[in-house]
Design an enzyme around this catalytic site. Structure first.
Site, PDB file in Angstrom:
ATOM      1  N   GLU A  12     -12.702  -1.703  -8.960  1.00  0.00           N
ATOM      2  CA  GLU A  12     -11.246  -1.403  -9.382  1.00  0.00           C
ATOM      3  C   GLU A  12     -11.033  -2.879 -10.407  1.00  0.00           C
ATOM      4  OE1 GLU A  12      -9.247   0.940  -5.749  1.00  0.00           O
ATOM      5  OE2 GLU A  12      -9.335  -0.990  -5.569  1.00  0.00           O
ATOM      6  N   THR A  41      -2.610   7.192  -3.723  1.00  0.00           N
ATOM      7  CA  THR A  41      -1.598   7.345  -5.056  1.00  0.00           C
ATOM      8  C   THR A  41      -2.326   7.632  -6.136  1.00  0.00           C
ATOM      9  OG1 THR A  41      -0.664   5.594  -3.521  1.00  0.00           O
ATOM     10  CG2 THR A  41       0.218   6.157  -5.785  1.00  0.00           C
TER      11      THR A  41
END
Ligand code: 5RP
Length: 243
Positions: free
Chosen positions: A121, A47
């Protein structure tokens, strides 16, 4: 792999990149949040890579931005698309970090790490004023961990010891392998344990802390209280925002 859980990327021979209208719609909407001069965090996953495609179109049209990538794969993609990159050490704060998720619950708590990039992340997200999350409807769950195993990054040294301690928290663990059948190595040179909590995860904040207190655990894929705006794409290509 245990029955009933969706597979992380390592099992299926890499990230699938077939066009997914739900992901694409969420990614397109996220690219509209970017303003000139912003310093961005780029997560990882398919994504996020759709997002980079949309952002690159704006960069080609003159938008000036730069981003800190949370994985080597993301860095490579961004470079190929001509998006300027920075190292995290070169910035004090990031305006936004943009990322996907493997599961997200009604409180916007998440499981991430399907692409084994969870440690970076989380570092990148913690450096940002807001974390914008893009998901398809299929990632929305009532209870985390029932359909996706929680990834935990552990040092290779003594990883079986760490696995045994993790299992005392009520799960079974499996060392993640890559498509070559060998134990997967993260960008940080570590291992991933995928942890199956058959009844799901009912106290994510506590579990996140307990896991991270185990020697040898670098971090885990629970992102609690970190999501800002969440963009949910549908298979029909519509998007709704949860703030
Ligand atoms: C990578 C991640 C990804 O954001 C997560 O796995 C979702 O991936 P995708 O966008 O491909 O569905 O956490 O570590």
């Amino acid at each position: 792999m245990g029955a009933g859980f969706r597979a992380p990327y390592g099992y299926g021979g890499g990230m699938t990149e077939a066009f997914d209208p739900a992901k694409d719609a969420a990614a397109r909407a996220a690219a509209e949040f970017v303003e000139p001069g912003m310093r961005l965090g780029f997560g990882s996953g398919t994504t996020l890579w759709c997002f980079l495609d949309h952002l690159a179109a704006r960069v080609r049209a003159g938008l000036e931005v730069a981003g800190v990538p949370a994985s080597e794969a993301t860095a490579q993609r961004a470079r190929n698309l001509g998006i300027p990159l920075l190292r995290l050490d070169q910035v004090e704060r990031l305006d936004l970090t943009i990322d996907g998720a493997d599961e997200i619950d009604p409180r916007k708590d998440m499981i991430k790490g399907g692409g084994a990039a969870l440690v970076r992340e989380k570092i990148v997200a913690a450096a940002a004023t807001e974390m914008v999350v893009m998901v398809g409807e299929n990632k929305l769950v009532e209870v985390l961990g029932r359909s996706f195993r929680l990834p935990v990054e552990v040092l290779e040294f003594g990883w079986r010891q760490a696995a045994r301690r993790i299992e005392t928290l009520g799960c079974s663990t499996e060392l993640r392998c890559g498509s070559d059948g060998e134990a997967l190595r993260t960008d940080n040179g570590n291992r991933i344990l995928d942890c199956a909590f058959d009844d799901g995860i009912h106290a994510p904040r506590e579990l996140e802390r307990e896991l991270n207190a185990i020697p040898g655990v670098l971090d885990n894929g629970l992102f609690v209280g970190m999501a800002g705006r969440v963009l949910v794409g549908s298979p029909a290509g519509t998007v709704r925002e949860i703030s």
